[in-house]
Design a protein around this motif. Structure first.
Motif, PDB file in Angstrom:
ATOM      1  N   PRO A   1     -46.506  45.976 -44.978  1.00 49.67           N
ATOM      2  CA  PRO A   1     -46.108  46.565 -43.699  1.00 49.67           C
ATOM      3  C   PRO A   1     -47.286  46.665 -42.728  1.00 49.67           C
ATOM      4  CG  PRO A   1     -45.774  48.133 -45.525  1.00 49.67           C
ATOM      5  CD  PRO A   1     -46.093  46.803 -46.124  1.00 49.67           C
ATOM      6  N   ASN A   2     -47.032  46.306 -41.494  1.00 48.99           N
ATOM      7  CA  ASN A   2     -47.993  46.412 -40.394  1.00 48.99           C
ATOM      8  C   ASN A   2     -49.248  45.561 -40.543  1.00 48.99           C
ATOM      9  OD1 ASN A   2     -46.608  48.422 -38.685  1.00 48.99           O
ATOM     10  ND2 ASN A   2     -46.775  49.665 -40.530  1.00 48.99           N
ATOM     11  N   SER A   3     -49.242  44.624 -41.526  1.00 51.49           N
ATOM     12  CA  SER A   3     -50.424  43.771 -41.682  1.00 51.49           C
ATOM     13  C   SER A   3     -50.427  42.659 -40.624  1.00 51.49           C
ATOM     14  CB  SER A   3     -50.466  43.165 -43.083  1.00 51.49           C
ATOM     15  OG  SER A   3     -49.298  42.409 -43.330  1.00 51.49           O
ATOM     16  N   LEU A   4     -49.268  42.320 -40.085  1.00 51.90           N
ATOM     17  CA  LEU A   4     -49.190  41.255 -39.078  1.00 51.90           C
ATOM     18  C   LEU A   4     -48.959  41.863 -37.694  1.00 51.90           C
ATOM     19  CD1 LEU A   4     -46.911  38.803 -41.121  1.00 51.90           C
ATOM     20  CD2 LEU A   4     -49.398  38.797 -40.955  1.00 51.90           C
ATOM     21  N   THR A   5     -49.923  42.627 -37.257  1.00 54.15           N
ATOM     22  CA  THR A   5     -49.783  43.279 -35.949  1.00 54.15           C
ATOM     23  C   THR A   5     -51.065  43.138 -35.157  1.00 54.15           C
ATOM     24  OG1 THR A   5     -50.486  45.364 -36.949  1.00 54.15           O
ATOM     25  CG2 THR A   5     -48.125  45.020 -36.740  1.00 54.15           C
TER      26      THR A   5
ATOM     27  N   ASP B   1     -42.335  49.651 -39.734  1.00 54.21           N
ATOM     28  CA  ASP B   1     -43.154  48.473 -40.012  1.00 54.21           C
ATOM     29  C   ASP B   1     -43.019  47.552 -38.797  1.00 54.21           C
ATOM     30  OD1 ASP B   1     -44.253  46.110 -40.848  1.00 54.21           O
ATOM     31  OD2 ASP B   1     -42.809  45.743 -42.478  1.00 54.21           O
ATOM     32  N   TYR B   2     -44.152  47.324 -38.112  1.00 56.63           N
ATOM     33  CA  TYR B   2     -44.101  46.518 -36.887  1.00 56.63           C
ATOM     34  C   TYR B   2     -44.340  45.029 -37.126  1.00 56.63           C
ATOM     35  CZ  TYR B   2     -43.942  50.898 -34.289  1.00 56.63           C
ATOM     36  OH  TYR B   2     -43.559  52.116 -33.788  1.00 56.63           O
TER      37      TYR B   2
END
Lengths: 94, 483
Positions: free
Chosen positions: B39-43, B147-148
């Motif tokens: 979660p949120n690792s690709l932001t 989760d963005y």
């Protein structure tokens, strides 16, 4: 004409809580702004192309290339609360 | 009986499909467009909506949108712009979604379906527009988690006119739409992963009435079948409400798959006050006729055109052709096979039977395995020339897919080849006769029906590899000669 209801509606859409004394003040302010802007309506624009952007440019793209992201820990640094790698927010169910 | 109960009602349905486009990066930033990461690792600042960040349109996302629009017979708008759709929700970090309001990528298209009488029916497509996906919310007991990673995934929203007259038609439209989109390679169209999502607007009206009834919007269906079931439920709910003399409330309703019922989302009216305005951070886009022609040229033959051509060109049945066109790779494979082997019906049987079974049991697709059309037709030929029995051929196919080896290699390695060699077979028959003297004598005396028994013994001895036809001939030959 801007009514008190309009102001309350905009405030609620914007998640802004207004005090009673602010409502009348803001109604008047918004009314003044609209009146001022309304001057534009008097302009003859029959020979002006409609435009959606102030700059005379178009087609600004990027290629479909992946670049590195911030990563989880950096992203979560801006959170007020987090849990399991996610941003933690008050429970919302529409 | 109540008088109103005899009234006839008709159903009016319109669908909105959200399609995640399979670009490498997101629509307005360079984060990877990937499912199933932490979660949120690709932001990044853009998709997290941080102040001062600016979106830049992914060229490929626009290309995919145009490609899908063209395949759905839409006109591509020469001038395209983006707008802000404003609403507050934690999955939308900017508090607005970049979408398209009055100048979408594509408009006024159509897709054909077959109606309940088996006649072709045109379903008009109002528009297809690009927008960014929102984040993913997980609801815990006391809080919600966001989760963005999904924020900024390119979406194409495809909206029909209210032309669908039954839940079945809605189902067929979705099937045809998905198949068409899959041929374009612009999305994996996987409803389970959420890369294809569908909302449905439905209303009913008395037959003959022109004015549309009050509609409700159904959300949260996670399969085409669920869309159909939810619509069936909603049609009967509308009827009940109206027959009871009540009125339908215009609202969004959530489909509950486990309860098989729809529930009001009870959202406030203001939620739909989106206050669209032109997105100042993105300039307009002009699509030239040349660019449109280029993209048009990249569209392969579409499934229903292909269906008709396959039936005409190869004289295969519509049933067979329909199965073959379900996957573009399969239909290409079929046509490649026809270059090497001329019994087209047999190719169909092997593709639609054993090959699809193999793929299904492996939960994979043809494109993912190493199987050439030439080798595949060689396998079918091995049955024709009696090297392999049907059963053995199926076994060989399994090994071909497992190992990527050629038919000949596998037949040799596994010793699967039918024994048709005369001297070898004669030796086996002689052994069988020696071991079954009594039966052999009966045959000599004219009891032809006992030949089968000896053939069976020879098959047993060779573990099924002997060519049974030849064995029978040799037995008859030997036992009559020695008379």
């Amino acid at each position: 004409m801007i009514s008190k209801e309009d102001v309350l509606n905009i405030a609620s859409l914007s998640r802004i809580h207004l005090q009673d004394n602010e409502i009348d003040q803001l109604t008047k302010n918004l009314e003044d702004i609209l009146e001022y802007i309304a001057k534009l309506e008097k302009l003859d624009v029959s020979n002006v192309e409609p435009t959606s952007h102030v700059l005379p440019i178009e087609n600004v793209y990027r290629e479909d290339k992946v670049n590195s992201s911030l990563g989880q820990s950096a992203a979560l640094k801006i959170s007020t609360e987090n849990q399991n790698g996610s941003f933690k927010v008050p429970k919302v169910i529409e | 009986m109540d008088k109103t109960a005899t009234k006839e009602y008709e159903t009016v349905i319109g669908l909105e499909v959200h399609l995640q486009l399979s670009t490498e990066s997101k629509i307005f930033c360079s984060c990877a467009n990937k499912f199933g990461e932490d979660p949120n690792s690709l932001t990044c600042p853009v998709c997290l909506g941080l102040p001062g960040s600016l979106p830049v349109l992914n060229k490929k996302a626009l290309e995919y949108g145009i490609k899908a629009g063209l395949a759905l017979n839409c006109s591509i708008n020469p001038l395209i712009k983006f707008d802000r759709k404003n609403y507050y929700y934690p999955d939308l970090p900017k508090a607005y979604q970049i979408s398209q309001y009055d100048m979408p990528v594509a408009s006024n298209g159509f897709l054909m379906i077959t109606d309940e009488d088996g006649k072709p029916k045109t379903i008009r497509i109002l528009r297809a527009h690009l927008e960014e996906d929102a984040g993913k919310l997980i609801h815990e007991s006391t809080c919600s988690l966001v989760d963005y990673n999904r924020t900024g995934t390119p979406l194409l929203e495809i909206v029909t006119e209210p032309d669908l007259s039954s839940p079945q038609e809605a189902y067929d439209y979705l099937q045809n739409l998905k198949l068409t989109l899959q041929y374009l390679n612009v999305s994996d169209c996987d409803m389970e992963k959420g890369s294809l999502r569908c909302d449905a607007n439905i209303s009913i009206r008395e037959k003959g009435v022109i004015k549309l009834g009050t509609k409700t919007e159904l959300k949260n269906m996670n399969s085409f079948k669920a869309v159909k079931t939810a619509l069936e439920y909603e049609v009967s709910r509308h009827k009940k409400v109206i027959l009871a003399g009540d009125r339908i409330t215009q609202e969004s309703r959530l489909w509950d798959e486990s309860k098989q019922m729809s529930f009001s989302m009870r959202s406030k009216e203001e939620a739909h006050d989106y206050r669209y305005f032109p997105e100042p951070d993105l300039v307009p886009f002009v699509v030239s006729d040349e660019r449109i022609s280029e993209i048009k040229a990249s569209i392969p033959e579409l499934p229903f055109t292909k269906l008709e051509r396959l039936i005409k060109e190869y004289k295969i049945t519509e049933y067979d052709a329909r199965i073959i066109i379900q996957d573009n790779a399969i239909s290409d494979f079929f046509e490649e096979c026809t270059l090497h082997y001329k019994d087209f019906k047999k190719i169909c049987n092997w593709i639609n039977g054993s090959l699809l079974q193999e793929l299904n049991s492996r939960k994979t697709k043809l494109a993912q395995i190493d199987l050439g059309a030439l080798e595949f037709t060689k396998l079918i030929q091995k049955i024709d020339d009696e090297t392999l029995s049907n059963l053995a051929a199926k076994d060989v196919l399994t090994h071909m897919i497992d190992s990527g080896k050629s038919v000949d290699e596998i037949v040799k390695e596994k010793g699967l080849s039918q024994v048709s060699n005369d001297s070898e077979l004669e030796k086996i028959v002689e052994e069988v006769i020696a071991d079954n003297e009594k039966v052999a004598n009966e045959i000599k005396e004219g009891k032809e029906s006992a030949v089968g028994f000896l053939v069976g013994q020879a098959m047993k001895r060779t573990q099924g590899k002997a060519n049974p036809k030849k064995v029978g001939e040799i037995i008859k030959n030997k036992l009559s000669k020695s008379q």
